[in-house]
Motif scaffolding. Structure first.
Motif, mmCIF file in Angstrom:
data_model
loop_
_atom_site.group_PDB
_atom_site.id
_atom_site.type_symbol
_atom_site.label_atom_id
_atom_site.label_comp_id
_atom_site.label_asym_id
_atom_site.label_seq_id
_atom_site.Cartn_x
_atom_site.Cartn_y
_atom_site.Cartn_z
ATOM 1 N N ASP A 6 0.848 -1.182 0.000
ATOM 2 C CA ASP A 6 0.000 0.000 0.000
ATOM 3 C C ASP A 6 0.886 1.234 0.000
ATOM 4 O OD1 ASP A 6 -1.892 1.948 0.333
ATOM 5 O OD2 ASP A 6 -2.706 1.186 2.218
ATOM 6 N N LEU A 7 0.967 1.923 -1.142
ATOM 7 C CA LEU A 7 1.833 3.083 -1.286
ATOM 8 C C LEU A 7 1.049 4.345 -0.936
ATOM 9 C CD1 LEU A 7 3.760 2.179 -4.577
ATOM 10 C CD2 LEU A 7 4.414 1.781 -2.195
ATOM 11 N N GLY A 8 1.501 5.028 0.102
ATOM 12 C CA GLY A 8 0.765 6.161 0.637
ATOM 13 C C GLY A 8 -0.302 5.666 1.591
ATOM 14 N N CYS A 9 0.112 4.856 2.552
ATOM 15 C CA CYS A 9 -0.829 4.059 3.358
ATOM 16 C C CYS A 9 -1.395 4.786 4.559
ATOM 17 C CB CYS A 9 -0.143 2.785 3.828
ATOM 18 S SG CYS A 9 1.202 3.077 5.003
ATOM 19 N N GLY A 10 -0.893 6.005 4.888
ATOM 20 C CA GLY A 10 -1.312 6.616 6.142
ATOM 21 C C GLY A 10 -0.839 5.768 7.310
ATOM 22 N N ILE A 11 -1.720 5.455 8.238
ATOM 23 C CA ILE A 11 -1.368 4.584 9.368
ATOM 24 C C ILE A 11 -1.713 3.124 9.080
ATOM 25 C CG2 ILE A 11 -1.589 6.439 11.058
ATOM 26 C CD1 ILE A 11 -4.314 5.216 11.861
ATOM 27 N N GLY A 12 -2.056 2.851 7.798
ATOM 28 C CA GLY A 12 -2.348 1.472 7.406
ATOM 29 C C GLY A 12 -3.800 1.078 7.592
ATOM 30 N N GLY A 13 -4.714 2.048 7.544
ATOM 31 C CA GLY A 13 -6.118 1.766 7.806
ATOM 32 C C GLY A 13 -6.739 0.781 6.841
ATOM 33 N N VAL A 14 -6.464 0.941 5.547
ATOM 34 C CA VAL A 14 -7.047 0.032 4.554
ATOM 35 C C VAL A 14 -6.435 -1.359 4.690
ATOM 36 C CG1 VAL A 14 -7.335 -0.430 2.098
ATOM 37 C CG2 VAL A 14 -7.602 1.901 2.963
ATOM 38 N N SER B 231 4.674 5.749 13.436
ATOM 39 C CA SER B 231 4.608 5.509 14.880
ATOM 40 C C SER B 231 3.203 5.122 15.344
ATOM 41 C CB SER B 231 5.086 6.745 15.648
ATOM 42 O OG SER B 231 4.166 7.820 15.515
ATOM 43 N N HIS B 232 2.181 5.407 14.534
ATOM 44 C CA HIS B 232 0.806 5.061 14.881
ATOM 45 C C HIS B 232 0.259 3.944 13.982
ATOM 46 C CE1 HIS B 232 1.001 8.884 17.064
ATOM 47 N NE2 HIS B 232 -0.070 8.493 17.732
ATOM 48 N N ALA B 233 1.160 3.165 13.378
ATOM 49 C CA ALA B 233 0.725 2.105 12.465
ATOM 50 C C ALA B 233 -0.199 1.111 13.171
ATOM 51 C CB ALA B 233 1.935 1.378 11.894
ATOM 52 N N LEU B 234 -1.222 0.691 12.447
ATOM 53 C CA LEU B 234 -2.197 -0.251 12.991
ATOM 54 C C LEU B 234 -1.663 -1.680 12.941
ATOM 55 C CD1 LEU B 234 -5.371 1.286 11.344
ATOM 56 C CD2 LEU B 234 -4.801 1.319 13.778
ATOM 57 N N PRO B 235 -2.170 -2.557 13.802
ATOM 58 C CA PRO B 235 -1.699 -3.954 13.844
ATOM 59 C C PRO B 235 -1.933 -4.665 12.506
ATOM 60 C CG PRO B 235 -3.058 -3.442 15.763
ATOM 61 C CD PRO B 235 -3.185 -2.275 14.827
ATOM 62 N N GLY B 236 -0.995 -5.531 12.175
ATOM 63 C CA GLY B 236 -1.135 -6.351 10.980
ATOM 64 C C GLY B 236 -0.571 -5.742 9.723
ATOM 65 N N VAL B 237 -0.136 -4.488 9.805
ATOM 66 C CA VAL B 237 0.423 -3.819 8.632
ATOM 67 C C VAL B 237 1.857 -3.399 8.943
ATOM 68 C CG1 VAL B 237 0.151 -1.940 6.979
ATOM 69 C CG2 VAL B 237 -1.874 -2.946 8.050
ATOM 70 N N ASP B 238 2.772 -3.808 8.095
ATOM 71 C CA ASP B 238 4.181 -3.457 8.236
ATOM 72 C C ASP B 238 4.391 -2.097 7.558
ATOM 73 O OD1 ASP B 238 6.915 -3.246 8.342
ATOM 74 O OD2 ASP B 238 7.324 -4.962 7.034
ATOM 75 N N VAL B 239 4.227 -1.021 8.314
ATOM 76 C CA VAL B 239 4.310 0.325 7.752
ATOM 77 C C VAL B 239 5.755 0.815 7.809
ATOM 78 C CG1 VAL B 239 3.540 2.716 7.956
ATOM 79 C CG2 VAL B 239 1.927 0.852 8.380
ATOM 80 N N ARG B 240 6.262 1.243 6.651
ATOM 81 C CA ARG B 240 7.659 1.651 6.541
ATOM 82 C C ARG B 240 7.766 3.102 6.075
ATOM 83 N NH1 ARG B 240 10.521 -3.738 3.881
ATOM 84 N NH2 ARG B 240 9.289 -5.274 5.061
ATOM 85 N N LEU B 241 8.805 3.759 6.528
ATOM 86 C CA LEU B 241 9.065 5.144 6.152
ATOM 87 C C LEU B 241 9.898 5.152 4.878
ATOM 88 C CD1 LEU B 241 8.788 8.149 7.088
ATOM 89 C CD2 LEU B 241 11.040 7.860 8.154
ATOM 90 N N ALA B 242 9.309 5.644 3.783
ATOM 91 C CA ALA B 242 10.024 5.656 2.503
ATOM 92 C C ALA B 242 9.280 6.547 1.519
ATOM 93 C CB ALA B 242 10.159 4.237 1.933
ATOM 94 N N ASP B 243 9.934 6.818 0.406
ATOM 95 C CA ASP B 243 9.343 7.551 -0.705
ATOM 96 C C ASP B 243 8.509 6.565 -1.526
ATOM 97 O OD1 ASP B 243 8.827 8.858 -3.129
ATOM 98 O OD2 ASP B 243 10.795 9.796 -3.223
ATOM 99 N N MET B 244 7.277 6.937 -1.858
ATOM 100 C CA MET B 244 6.425 6.053 -2.646
ATOM 101 C C MET B 244 7.058 5.679 -3.985
ATOM 102 S SD MET B 244 2.479 7.344 -2.299
ATOM 103 C CE MET B 244 2.788 8.940 -3.077
ATOM 104 N N ALA B 245 7.822 6.586 -4.565
ATOM 105 C CA ALA B 245 8.404 6.344 -5.878
ATOM 106 C C ALA B 245 9.763 5.655 -5.807
ATOM 107 C CB ALA B 245 8.539 7.660 -6.642
ATOM 108 N N GLN B 246 10.254 5.443 -4.593
ATOM 109 C CA GLN B 246 11.554 4.785 -4.408
ATOM 110 C C GLN B 246 11.521 4.104 -3.051
ATOM 111 O OE1 GLN B 246 14.826 7.443 -4.977
ATOM 112 N NE2 GLN B 246 16.332 5.810 -5.191
ATOM 113 N N THR B 247 10.820 2.982 -2.998
ATOM 114 C CA THR B 247 10.486 2.369 -1.718
ATOM 115 C C THR B 247 11.632 1.605 -1.078
ATOM 116 O OG1 THR B 247 9.702 0.328 -2.788
ATOM 117 C CG2 THR B 247 8.091 2.105 -2.454
ATOM 118 N N GLY B 248 12.564 1.111 -1.904
ATOM 119 C CA GLY B 248 13.618 0.259 -1.366
ATOM 120 C C GLY B 248 13.180 -1.181 -1.161
#
Length: 382
Positions: A52-60, A84-101
């Motif tokens: 999920d690119l541009g996921c917010g806190i992973g709500g979807v 820091s407020h990522a929801l359970p079950g989603v591995d939320v990472r800090l990155a650029d959507m166009a260059q995720t790594g």
């Protein structure tokens, strides 16, 4: 929505959370977040690993995991607060959507939920293509418009968010190597939750969201990365130009100018002031200053001039009632593709250009002859 353009989205995230929001989206497809995500789930049909690119806190992604626990969901946002407020079950990472790594071919589904307009479409599509496994699907939930509306321009001017014309978006996707699967361009959407939030948002005076127009709705686009064996190897424009950033920028600018020029002449698609201003700025400022063009102008200009002449002749043929002239018009419209092939030759040599030319002409000619003739029939009938 991972970012809010001109809005201070760190502050906005805190206020979203204080308001009880987990899904940071404007156009709701149902009366609450759970049902909204159920509609998205049915449209996207996620399987395997979802990015999920541009996921917010992973709500979807969090909602998808509740519906299908076997999913692996990875989220990408550029907000440390959202991570820091990522929801359970989603591995939320800090990155650029166009260059995720993230690794190549790691995803079965890549999705954007009202985040696609925050970065250049070509870069996002290239990254999504890289992330997807062969046969994987790209799912974009965005804004749509039932008719031309001034809020199209306001999305970009006030909110830093670009809403793409559906035909242009599909052509961009095809140029990146995708195949269109299905589109819902005018989905009914409820904006009342967002309006209530904006009424109380502390920055609403400066950043009032342009979602009050009568013609605004939601849109969903589904594309697929072809299986390797479907139609042989097919290169993206970036691959054909061997990653030469100046050449890629030149081709992107040129395509943008030609696309708007064609829309102005045809007069069959709404154009915003931003579309027209952007195209003229690209033609008068950005293209002449592009380093690749400045270096190779003597080679490129004659080919471009011939391509423009062929396009002008194709417009003359289109106005005829003769289907044979329509066929010739379809052929002539691809002539400008020679400019892009020459760019490939300039970065990779003649043998390389010969090798990639079929892919490049295929990318430039967005529709088949049958599709084109069908469009001509509809235009003349109208």
């Amino acid at each position: 929505m991972a970012a809010c353009g001109a809005m201070d989205y760190e502050r906005a995230t805190r206020e979203f959370l204080d308001a009880g929001m987990q899904v940071f989206q404007v156009a709701m497809l149902a009366k609450n977040e759970a049902e909204h995500c159920r509609v998205l789930f049915d449209l996207f049909q996620p399987t395997g690993t979802v990015v999920d690119l541009g996921c917010g806190i992973g709500g979807v992604g969090h909602a998808f995991k509740q519906m299908a626990p076997e999913l692996t969901v990875i989220g990408v946002t550029n907000s440390e607060l959202q991570v820091s407020h990522a929801l359970p079950g989603v591995d939320v990472r800090l990155a650029d959507m166009a260059q995720t790594g993230l690794p190549d071919a790691c995803a079965d589904v890549v999705m954007f939920c009202e985040s696609f307009g925050y970065a250049p479409a070509r870069r996002l599509l290239d990254e999504a293509y890289r992330l997807l496994k062969p046969g994987g699907r790209l799912c974009i939930k965005d804004f749509g418009f039932r008719a031309h509306d001034k809020t199209i321009g306001l999305c970009e001017e006030r909110w830093g968010y670009q809403v793409h014309d559906p035909e242009a978006l599909t052509l961009y996707a095809e140029q990146a190597g995708f195949k269109a699967v299905r589109q819902w361009r005018r989905l009914p959407a409820d904006f009342s939750r967002w309006h209530r939030f904006m009424d109380g948002y502390s920055g609403s005076d400066e950043h009032r969201h342009p979602s009050h127009g009568p013609n605004i709705c939601a849109a969903v686009y589904i594309y697929r990365k072809p299986e390797a064996q479907e139609d042989g190897p097919r290169l993206t424009m970036r691959e054909a130009l061997r990653g030469d950033e100046d050449a890629i920028a030149f081709c992107d600018l040129l395509y943008r100018v030609l696309h708007v020029w064609d829309d102005i002449v045809d007069g069959d698609k709404p154009l915003t002031d931003s579309d027209v201003n952007g195209a003229f700025r690209a033609a008068l400022v950005d293209l002449p200053m592009n380093r690749f063009f400045r270096k190779h102008a003597d080679t490129l200009v004659p080919i471009l001039s011939a391509g423009i002449t062929a396009w002008e002749v194709s417009n003359v043929f289109e106005r005829s009632d003769d289907r044979e002239l329509w066929r010739k018009a379809h052929m002539l419209r691809v002539h400008v593709g020679a400019v892009f092939v020459m760019c490939a030759e300039l970065v990779g040599g003649r043998e390389w250009a010969t090798q990639v030319a079929p892919s490049m002409y295929d990318l430039v000619q967005g529709d088949t002859l049958a599709q084109y003739l069908d469009e001509m029939e509809r235009k003349h009938a109208a």
